[in-house]
Scaffold this active site. Structure first.
Site, short mmCIF file in Angstrom:
data_model
loop_
_atom_site.label_atom_id
_atom_site.label_comp_id
_atom_site.label_asym_id
_atom_site.label_seq_id
_atom_site.Cartn_x
_atom_site.Cartn_y
_atom_site.Cartn_z
N HIS A 211 39.75 66.40 25.12
CA HIS A 211 38.97 66.28 26.73
C HIS A 211 37.54 66.77 26.43
O HIS A 211 36.55 66.50 27.21
CB HIS A 211 39.88 67.30 27.57
CG HIS A 211 39.88 66.85 29.02
ND1 HIS A 211 40.33 65.56 29.20
CD2 HIS A 211 39.43 67.25 30.16
CE1 HIS A 211 40.11 65.30 30.80
NE2 HIS A 211 39.40 66.47 31.26
N ARG B 249 35.28 63.95 26.47
CA ARG B 249 35.16 63.55 28.10
C ARG B 249 34.10 64.32 28.61
O ARG B 249 33.16 63.73 29.57
CB ARG B 249 36.50 63.54 28.52
CG ARG B 249 36.45 62.81 30.29
CD ARG B 249 37.55 63.03 30.83
NE ARG B 249 37.77 62.87 32.19
CZ ARG B 249 37.63 61.80 33.03
NH1 ARG B 249 37.28 60.68 32.51
NH2 ARG B 249 37.73 61.93 34.20
N HIS C 214 36.55 59.55 38.92
CA HIS C 214 36.87 60.49 40.19
C HIS C 214 36.72 59.87 41.29
O HIS C 214 35.92 59.19 41.46
CB HIS C 214 35.70 61.58 40.06
CG HIS C 214 35.84 62.54 38.61
ND1 HIS C 214 34.74 63.14 38.32
CD2 HIS C 214 36.88 62.67 37.76
CE1 HIS C 214 34.99 63.93 37.14
NE2 HIS C 214 36.44 63.92 36.90
N TYR D 146 29.45 69.20 36.81
CA TYR D 146 28.95 69.07 35.57
C TYR D 146 27.52 69.13 35.87
O TYR D 146 26.65 69.42 35.00
CB TYR D 146 28.73 67.49 35.23
CG TYR D 146 30.58 67.32 34.49
CD1 TYR D 146 30.75 67.83 33.29
CD2 TYR D 146 31.35 66.54 35.09
CE1 TYR D 146 32.08 67.43 32.90
CE2 TYR D 146 32.59 66.25 34.61
CZ TYR D 146 32.90 66.83 33.44
OH TYR D 146 34.26 66.53 33.03
N ARG E 124 39.77 59.50 29.52
CA ARG E 124 40.99 60.53 29.39
C ARG E 124 41.77 60.43 28.38
O ARG E 124 41.70 59.10 27.72
CB ARG E 124 41.66 60.81 30.55
CG ARG E 124 41.18 61.02 32.08
CD ARG E 124 42.06 60.81 33.19
NE ARG E 124 41.48 61.48 34.48
CZ ARG E 124 40.84 60.52 35.22
NH1 ARG E 124 40.94 59.29 34.92
NH2 ARG E 124 40.33 60.93 36.18
N LYS F 279 43.96 57.20 36.89
CA LYS F 279 44.91 57.96 37.77
C LYS F 279 45.33 56.96 38.92
O LYS F 279 44.33 56.64 39.39
CB LYS F 279 44.49 59.30 37.97
CG LYS F 279 44.50 60.38 37.07
CD LYS F 279 43.97 61.77 37.46
CE LYS F 279 44.08 62.72 36.19
NZ LYS F 279 43.86 64.28 36.77
#
Length: 295
Positions: A241, A244, A267, A276, A146, A170
């Site tokens: 982004h 990514r 994730h 994806y 990110r 995150k």
């Protein structure tokens, strides 16, 4: 209500460990909701019933917000009411009968492998800033970071001998992601040549720096990407982004398994990574139509 909202923000920060960007987004949504209630003379959170919340959603629609944006606002408020119920601050949740607006599936924009090469080749690696820009893009594409993860990388987070990058993602979750030979070469060039020239007599813990030794900002890197995409002649929109998304898509198209890509992207839920596979499926259909003898 503002005090309750502040307490909720503290809860998200301390208990949930959300990033500063996520906290800012939640805070913006909360302010929008509380201001709407105040404008409609609702001063107590217990007085905000289902009708009031539906009115707020109508208000967001009239402001021109998309279904996706309205869904994000509603998710923020739903979390707020869940927190209030858990703290026994409300007796009933007015959101229980309100569904999240359907937004459809958003497929991230990607560019081809050839276009990524054009973007990277647009960097002038004979200058210190060009070496920095190339290293940033190579590592972002090479590790699927990110943009916030990229700009906050520190020198100690990169092990070029092992070809690994340590990333704080995150929720303050750490992960280790491999990078390839191209990214390692670009990063070594930046560390050995470009970075000392840019720092001069200054010092910094951050890997990528801008003026006066300050860390690169997300906005600054966004401008760099835009500039190089223009030089490369890429017609499609390109943002940080995008690299990514390209990382994940090109890996899956090359045969990587979904669990590995999930781990590298950071994730927590594989359903987020599965988006994806839809892009990859389109690629497979295209290849089938182009090359199968019975097309």
């Amino acid at each position: 209500m503002h005090e309750l909202a502040d307490a909720y923000m503290d809860y998200l920060t301390i208990e949930k460990g959300l990033s500063a960007n996520s906290i800012t987004a939640y805070g913006t949504d909360m302010s929008s909701y509380i201001n709407y209630l105040g404008d409609n003379e609702i001063e107590n959170i217990c007085d905000a019933d289902t009708t009031a919340i539906l009115g707020w959603l109508v208000h967001l629609t009239r402001q021109g917000l998309s279904a996706r944006s309205r869904a994000r606002h509603l998710i923020s408020i739903r979390g707020f009411y869940k927190y209030l119920a858990g703290e026994k601050l409300i007796s009933a949740n007015p959101l229980k009968d309100i569904d999240i607006p359907k937004t459809g599936q958003h497929l991230p924009g990607v560019i081809s492998v050839h276009e990524v090469e054009l973007l990277l080749n647009a960097c002038d690696a004979t200058t210190s800033k060009g070496q920095r820009n190339l290293a940033m893009m190579e590592i972002m594409y090479g590790a699927g970071l990110r943009v916030s993860e990229l700009v906050f990388l520190k020198v100690v987070d990169v092990n070029l001998d092992a070809g690994l990058v340590r990333v704080m993602g995150k929720g303050a979750k750490e992960r280790i992601v491999p990078i390839g030979s191209k990214a390692k070469t670009a990063a070594r060039l930046w560390l050995d040549q470009g970075r000392p020239m840019e720092l001069k007599q200054l010092s910094s813990d951050f890997l990528f720096i801008a003026r006066a030794g300050k860390p690169m900002t997300r906005q600054g890197f966004w401008k760099i990407i835009k500039k190089h995409a223009l030089v490369a002649g890429i017609a499609r929109p390109v943002s940080p982004h995008t690299l990514r998304h390209c990382f994940a898509t090109h890996l899956i198209e090359g045969g990587a398994d979904l669990r590995s890509v999930q781990t590298m992207l950071g994730h927590s839920d594989i359903s987020t990574t599965q988006i994806y596979t839809h892009i990859s499926r389109d690629h497979l259909i295209k290849m089938h139509h182009e090359f199968h003898p019975r097309k």
